[in-house]
Design an enzyme around this catalytic site. Structure first.
Site, PDB file in Angstrom:
ATOM      1  N   GLY A  38       0.799  -1.221   0.000  1.00  0.00           N
ATOM      2  CA  GLY A  38       0.000   0.000   0.000  1.00  0.00           C
ATOM      3  C   GLY A  38       0.829   1.268   0.000  1.00  0.00           C
ATOM      4  O   GLY A  38       2.024   1.257  -0.263  1.00  0.00           O
ATOM      5  N   LEU A  40       0.290   3.691  -2.186  1.00  0.00           N
ATOM      6  CA  LEU A  40       0.615   3.469  -3.596  1.00  0.00           C
ATOM      7  C   LEU A  40       1.281   4.669  -4.256  1.00  0.00           C
ATOM      8  O   LEU A  40       1.004   5.820  -3.919  1.00  0.00           O
ATOM      9  CB  LEU A  40      -0.664   3.109  -4.362  1.00  0.00           C
ATOM     10  CG  LEU A  40      -1.422   1.885  -3.857  1.00  0.00           C
ATOM     11  CD1 LEU A  40      -2.673   1.646  -4.707  1.00  0.00           C
ATOM     12  CD2 LEU A  40      -0.533   0.642  -3.863  1.00  0.00           C
ATOM     13  N   HIS A  41       2.137   4.367  -5.205  1.00  0.00           N
ATOM     14  CA  HIS A  41       2.801   5.385  -6.026  1.00  0.00           C
ATOM     15  C   HIS A  41       2.920   4.831  -7.443  1.00  0.00           C
ATOM     16  O   HIS A  41       2.459   3.700  -7.715  1.00  0.00           O
ATOM     17  CB  HIS A  41       4.172   5.747  -5.438  1.00  0.00           C
ATOM     18  CG  HIS A  41       5.048   4.555  -5.161  1.00  0.00           C
ATOM     19  ND1 HIS A  41       5.573   3.778  -6.162  1.00  0.00           N
ATOM     20  CD2 HIS A  41       5.450   3.983  -4.006  1.00  0.00           C
ATOM     21  CE1 HIS A  41       6.283   2.809  -5.638  1.00  0.00           C
ATOM     22  NE2 HIS A  41       6.216   2.891  -4.320  1.00  0.00           N
ATOM     23  N   HIS A  44       3.960   1.138  -8.102  1.00  0.00           N
ATOM     24  CA  HIS A  44       2.886   0.135  -7.994  1.00  0.00           C
ATOM     25  C   HIS A  44       1.964   0.205  -9.215  1.00  0.00           C
ATOM     26  O   HIS A  44       1.523  -0.819  -9.737  1.00  0.00           O
ATOM     27  CB  HIS A  44       2.042   0.395  -6.745  1.00  0.00           C
ATOM     28  CG  HIS A  44       2.795   0.353  -5.448  1.00  0.00           C
ATOM     29  ND1 HIS A  44       2.999   1.471  -4.658  1.00  0.00           N
ATOM     30  CD2 HIS A  44       3.397  -0.677  -4.797  1.00  0.00           C
ATOM     31  CE1 HIS A  44       3.678   1.115  -3.571  1.00  0.00           C
ATOM     32  NE2 HIS A  44       3.937  -0.164  -3.637  1.00  0.00           N
ATOM     33  N   GLN A  68       7.469  -9.772   7.708  1.00  0.00           N
ATOM     34  CA  GLN A  68       8.718  -9.438   7.015  1.00  0.00           C
ATOM     35  C   GLN A  68       9.452  -8.253   7.649  1.00  0.00           C
ATOM     36  O   GLN A  68      10.452  -7.788   7.115  1.00  0.00           O
ATOM     37  CB  GLN A  68       8.473  -9.201   5.524  1.00  0.00           C
ATOM     38  CG  GLN A  68       7.681  -7.958   5.185  1.00  0.00           C
ATOM     39  CD  GLN A  68       7.295  -7.929   3.715  1.00  0.00           C
ATOM     40  OE1 GLN A  68       6.491  -8.731   3.260  1.00  0.00           O
ATOM     41  NE2 GLN A  68       7.872  -7.004   2.951  1.00  0.00           N
ATOM     42  N   ASP A 157      12.817  -4.103  -5.924  1.00  0.00           N
ATOM     43  CA  ASP A 157      13.169  -5.093  -4.902  1.00  0.00           C
ATOM     44  C   ASP A 157      13.740  -6.319  -5.623  1.00  0.00           C
ATOM     45  O   ASP A 157      13.119  -7.392  -5.671  1.00  0.00           O
ATOM     46  CB  ASP A 157      11.924  -5.447  -4.085  1.00  0.00           C
ATOM     47  CG  ASP A 157      11.366  -4.230  -3.383  1.00  0.00           C
ATOM     48  OD1 ASP A 157      11.875  -3.884  -2.311  1.00  0.00           O
ATOM     49  OD2 ASP A 157      10.449  -3.584  -3.933  1.00  0.00           O
ATOM     50  N   SER A 192       9.295   5.086  -3.778  1.00  0.00           N
ATOM     51  CA  SER A 192       9.116   4.162  -2.665  1.00  0.00           C
ATOM     52  C   SER A 192       8.117   4.756  -1.691  1.00  0.00           C
ATOM     53  O   SER A 192       8.119   5.969  -1.464  1.00  0.00           O
ATOM     54  CB  SER A 192      10.460   3.945  -1.954  1.00  0.00           C
ATOM     55  OG  SER A 192      10.257   3.319  -0.700  1.00  0.00           O
ATOM     56  N   ARG A 194       8.305   4.539   1.331  1.00  0.00           N
ATOM     57  CA  ARG A 194       9.086   5.052   2.464  1.00  0.00           C
ATOM     58  C   ARG A 194       9.641   6.454   2.226  1.00  0.00           C
ATOM     59  O   ARG A 194      10.090   7.090   3.180  1.00  0.00           O
ATOM     60  CB  ARG A 194      10.247   4.102   2.774  1.00  0.00           C
ATOM     61  CG  ARG A 194       9.821   2.784   3.399  1.00  0.00           C
ATOM     62  CD  ARG A 194      11.025   1.981   3.853  1.00  0.00           C
ATOM     63  NE  ARG A 194      10.656   0.877   4.723  1.00  0.00           N
ATOM     64  CZ  ARG A 194      10.456  -0.379   4.328  1.00  0.00           C
ATOM     65  NH1 ARG A 194      10.608  -0.710   3.062  1.00  0.00           N
ATOM     66  NH2 ARG A 194      10.127  -1.315   5.201  1.00  0.00           N
TER      67      ARG A 194
HETATM   68  P1  AMP Z   1       5.826  -2.600  -1.716  1.00  0.00           P
HETATM   69  O1  AMP Z   1       4.462  -2.023  -1.552  1.00  0.00           O
HETATM   70  O2  AMP Z   1       6.917  -1.617  -1.443  1.00  0.00           O
HETATM   71  O3  AMP Z   1       6.002  -3.914  -0.985  1.00  0.00           O
HETATM   72  O4  AMP Z   1       5.984  -2.944  -3.253  1.00  0.00           O
HETATM   73  C1  AMP Z   1       5.038  -3.731  -3.916  1.00  0.00           C
HETATM   74  C2  AMP Z   1       5.564  -4.070  -5.279  1.00  0.00           C
HETATM   75  O5  AMP Z   1       5.806  -2.855  -5.998  1.00  0.00           O
HETATM   76  C3  AMP Z   1       6.898  -4.825  -5.253  1.00  0.00           C
HETATM   77  O6  AMP Z   1       6.897  -5.806  -6.277  1.00  0.00           O
HETATM   78  C4  AMP Z   1       7.894  -3.737  -5.526  1.00  0.00           C
HETATM   79  O7  AMP Z   1       9.103  -4.202  -6.106  1.00  0.00           O
HETATM   80  C5  AMP Z   1       7.124  -2.863  -6.492  1.00  0.00           C
HETATM   81  N1  AMP Z   1       7.684  -1.512  -6.503  1.00  0.00           N
HETATM   82  C6  AMP Z   1       7.870  -0.694  -5.436  1.00  0.00           C
HETATM   83  N2  AMP Z   1       8.450   0.455  -5.826  1.00  0.00           N
HETATM   84  C7  AMP Z   1       8.659   0.351  -7.158  1.00  0.00           C
HETATM   85  C8  AMP Z   1       9.248   1.205  -8.145  1.00  0.00           C
HETATM   86  N3  AMP Z   1       9.751   2.391  -7.831  1.00  0.00           N
HETATM   87  N4  AMP Z   1       9.287   0.770  -9.421  1.00  0.00           N
HETATM   88  C9  AMP Z   1       8.778  -0.453  -9.756  1.00  0.00           C
HETATM   89  N5  AMP Z   1       8.233  -1.298  -8.869  1.00  0.00           N
HETATM   90  C10 AMP Z   1       8.156  -0.910  -7.600  1.00  0.00           C
END
Ligand code: AMP
Length: 299
Positions: A38, A40-41, A44, A68, A157, A192, A194
């Site tokens: 979540g 989201l950006h 995602h 995790q 990731d 990200s 974060r």
């Molecule tokens: P997260 O919500 O951070 O666990 O990410 C969920 C999914 O989105 C994972 O497969 C991440 O690798 C992907 N993701 C996160 N940030 C990016 C980004 N900047 N570019 C491409 N994929 C992303």
């Protein structure tokens, strides 16, 4: 529940989602799955875009997975905004959002563990003991619940993606795994969730990470060895930001072994700690006509 004025379905229980996606009922409709935590950006949403192009139904999960996060990590302060996420997912064309509670996902713990192999021994796996155990645990549960035809993971990731590819291959999990390139801010910082936890000063310094990786990529293309590159990249990050280095490492990808002349793809990856926030980034390079070229990020 259906959100007003959109057709996105929000499902909170495993039972309801399994009924909704039952293979007998969905017949030939293919399901593309985008697991997220979540907040989201566009990273995602790029996964969603790829999933929409290749499938009939797009399912996104939003779950900040406690399994995790290690002790002292940012599980509590991880950013969350359910309403904003639902709006963004809906306008990106997600059909079904699965938002379970922690109790729904982990009602009991019988003590069975899923342990990653050697690919988890370095990079984030070395700095975050148990992190990939928790990733594999939630990913297996989600794959069993959603039963997707294709699942979309970001190269942001890259270690996670490599481990999940191995998991799917070695255990004959039914889903295909689709790699999606990194989406970046205009100044190069990898998007990200974060990033919002950086201070204003840290946010302005953070693009130094990608600039340093690009320097490393150029050095590699000029024939420098991995150790020299790791050192130069680390120095560049430290001298251009207040971040401290968790690791800078160059490895063969996706096996994550040492770089050799037989490595057809290599990853230059780093993790950098700011006051409250740890950022990761990477560049993957592949050989073309005997020389290494940087694989393009998403535009
Ligand atoms: P997260 O919500 O951070 O666990 O990410 C969920 C999914 O989105 C994972 O497969 C991440 O690798 C992907 N993701 C996160 N940030 C990016 C980004 N900047 N570019 C491409 N994929 C992303």
């Amino acid at each position: 529940m259906v959100i007003e004025s959109t057709s996105i379905e929000v499902i909170e229980t495993i039972e309801e989602l399994q009924q909704r996606l039952n293979r007998n009922e969905r017949k030939n409709a293919t399901v593309g799955f985008v697991p997220t935590m979540g907040f989201l950006h566009e990273g995602h949403l790029s996964l969603v875009k790829h999933a929409k192009e290749q499938n009939d139904i797009v399912v996104m999960s939003i779950f900040v997975n406690p399994a995790q996060f290690g002790p002292g990590e940012d599980f509590e302060s991880y950013p969350r905004d359910r309403e904003r996420d639902l709006r963004l997912a809906s306008s990106a064309g997600v059909d079904i959002v699965f938002i379970p509670s922690v109790e729904e996902m982990y009602p009991s713990d019988g003590g069975i563990r899923i342990l990653p192999g050697v690919q988890a021994n370095m990079l984030c796996g070395a700095s975050r003991p148990g992190h990939f155990d928790g990733v594999l645990k939630v990913v297996l549960k989600l794959f069993n619940i959603v039963d997707p035809d294709r699942s979309y993971f970001g190269l942001k990731d890259a270690q996670q993606l490599a481990i999940i590819e191995t998991f799917v291959r070695d255990f004959n999990l039914r889903t295909a795994i689709v790699r999606v390139p990194i989406v970046r801010e205009e100044d190069g910082l990898a998007k990200s969730s974060r990033n919002v936890n950086l201070t204003a000063a840290e946010r302005s310094e953070a693009p130094a990470i990608y600039r340093a990786l690009q320097i490393g990529s150029d050095l590699f293309a000029s024939g420098f060895d991995p150790e020299t590159i790791e050192q130069r990249v680390g120095e560049s990050i430290v001298s251009n930001s207040s971040g401290t280095i968790d690791y800078v490492k160059m490895l063969s990808y996706p096996d994550l072994g040492p770089v050799t002349q037989h490595s057809s793809e290599v990853i230059l990856a780093c993790a950098v700690k700011f006051s409250t926030t740890r950022l990761i980034d990477n560049i993957i390079m592949s050989t073309k006509d005997g020389t290494y070229v940087q694989n393009d990020d998403e535009q």
